[in-house]
Design an enzyme around this catalytic site. Sequence first.
Site, mmCIF file in Angstrom:
data_model
loop_
_atom_site.group_PDB
_atom_site.id
_atom_site.type_symbol
_atom_site.label_atom_id
_atom_site.label_comp_id
_atom_site.label_asym_id
_atom_site.label_seq_id
_atom_site.Cartn_x
_atom_site.Cartn_y
_atom_site.Cartn_z
ATOM 1 N N GLY A 21 -8.232 -10.757 4.265
ATOM 2 C CA GLY A 21 -8.387 -10.259 5.590
ATOM 3 C C GLY A 21 -9.519 -9.217 5.257
ATOM 4 O O GLY A 21 -10.027 -8.605 4.380
ATOM 5 N N GLY A 23 -11.134 -5.720 8.118
ATOM 6 C CA GLY A 23 -10.855 -4.830 9.174
ATOM 7 C C GLY A 23 -12.030 -3.804 9.165
ATOM 8 O O GLY A 23 -12.887 -3.733 8.491
ATOM 9 N N GLY A 24 -11.590 -2.855 10.085
ATOM 10 C CA GLY A 24 -12.400 -1.670 10.296
ATOM 11 C C GLY A 24 -12.551 -0.826 8.830
ATOM 12 O O GLY A 24 -13.491 -0.026 8.768
ATOM 13 N N GLY A 26 -12.022 -1.717 5.624
ATOM 14 C CA GLY A 26 -12.361 -2.412 4.545
ATOM 15 C C GLY A 26 -12.174 -3.962 4.441
ATOM 16 O O GLY A 26 -11.460 -4.467 5.383
ATOM 17 N N SER A 27 -11.942 -4.473 3.151
ATOM 18 C CA SER A 27 -11.533 -5.900 2.939
ATOM 19 C C SER A 27 -10.451 -6.089 1.976
ATOM 20 O O SER A 27 -10.550 -5.123 1.127
ATOM 21 C CB SER A 27 -12.728 -6.631 2.416
ATOM 22 O OG SER A 27 -13.951 -6.519 3.322
ATOM 23 N N VAL A 28 -9.605 -7.221 2.030
ATOM 24 C CA VAL A 28 -8.490 -7.152 1.042
ATOM 25 C C VAL A 28 -8.839 -8.828 0.549
ATOM 26 O O VAL A 28 -8.747 -9.665 1.059
ATOM 27 C CB VAL A 28 -7.230 -7.405 1.838
ATOM 28 C CG1 VAL A 28 -6.217 -7.328 0.937
ATOM 29 C CG2 VAL A 28 -7.327 -5.783 2.446
ATOM 30 N N LYS A 43 -7.690 -4.275 -2.350
ATOM 31 C CA LYS A 43 -8.346 -3.628 -1.091
ATOM 32 C C LYS A 43 -9.508 -2.853 -1.394
ATOM 33 O O LYS A 43 -9.408 -1.939 -2.378
ATOM 34 C CB LYS A 43 -7.379 -2.926 -0.412
ATOM 35 C CG LYS A 43 -8.082 -2.273 0.980
ATOM 36 C CD LYS A 43 -6.838 -1.782 1.922
ATOM 37 C CE LYS A 43 -7.401 -1.257 3.269
ATOM 38 N NZ LYS A 43 -6.403 -0.498 4.044
ATOM 39 N N GLU A 97 0.886 -4.573 -4.502
ATOM 40 C CA GLU A 97 1.734 -5.889 -4.600
ATOM 41 C C GLU A 97 1.421 -7.006 -3.879
ATOM 42 O O GLU A 97 0.935 -6.551 -2.506
ATOM 43 C CB GLU A 97 2.985 -5.413 -4.676
ATOM 44 C CG GLU A 97 3.732 -5.143 -3.407
ATOM 45 C CD GLU A 97 5.132 -5.235 -3.193
ATOM 46 O OE1 GLU A 97 5.943 -6.003 -3.946
ATOM 47 O OE2 GLU A 97 5.615 -4.180 -2.574
ATOM 48 N N ASP A 143 -0.132 2.431 12.943
ATOM 49 C CA ASP A 143 -0.674 1.064 13.493
ATOM 50 C C ASP A 143 0.448 0.043 13.205
ATOM 51 O O ASP A 143 0.054 -0.890 12.570
ATOM 52 C CB ASP A 143 -1.730 0.815 12.611
ATOM 53 C CG ASP A 143 -2.818 -0.152 13.180
ATOM 54 O OD1 ASP A 143 -2.588 -0.402 14.270
ATOM 55 O OD2 ASP A 143 -3.844 -0.721 12.613
#
Length: 289
Positions: A21, A23-24, A26-28, A43, A97, A143
Amino acid sequence: PPAGKTQQGLKEQYRLGSLLGRGGFGSVFAATRLSDGAPVAIKRVPRNRVLHWGELPDGTSAPLEIVLLAKVSTGFPGVVQLLEWLELPKDILMVLERPKRCQDLHRFIRARRFLPEEEARELFRQVLEAVRHCTSCGVLHRDIKPGNILVDLDTGQAKVIDFGCGTYLQDTAYTHFAGTRSYSPPEWTHFGRYYGKPATIWSLGILLHQMVCGEHPFRRGQNISWDHQLSLPQRLSQGGSSSLGLWGIPVLGDSSGLVGILHWQLLRRWHMSCSPPKQGVDGKVQAEL
């Protein structure tokens, strides 16, 4: 959580996989720990997007997201565990994890259209426990939404993830909003201020609605207001001995162990079609988490 590994050392310990995924903040990515084959998530957050820093118990300076995770994740199954982190010249990396078979709650609901009441009650109970744990540690997630709830498909365990919008819990009003706009409480729209615990109750109400109805209660572009009339499916039980209480809101009393959130508090805070809070956002109408 340990830090200080070199980037090369990290590559020697983990095999990077697919993008999970973006988002605003970063990336995972999916990854595998080479020592034992355990699945993890990595992340990556660009340093220039890290606006707030804090201090870990050992005095190490770290991004606030890591500081908050360190406060709430250790030893508690309802929050994703931070395994280690790494500070690079341009990025912050977090190793988290990742259950072997998992799905975020957004995809989990969409695959089923909506959740049966018993299943929704159990998952919602776990989310409430996680939120209560975070607030007891002085952490406000800010959130809460289906995309930030991870479901272990093998065990049914729900885990709260992504503390990128999180902050320290305070008794005074917040004048800066962080999170997803469609989950923001009406007082933010009307007054430009909100209190942490009531705002969390509002987002939890939307989350529950999505679980049992399969959709967000407010259509895109629709103003969120106190006089909005909710239309709930007739299939939802009306209370009694069912898993969900009045109007589909779970009755969370002594039997569930969550005495901190009674169903009347949840109704008063979320079903605000009755009337707006008489005191505005002065904090007098507070639901205990």
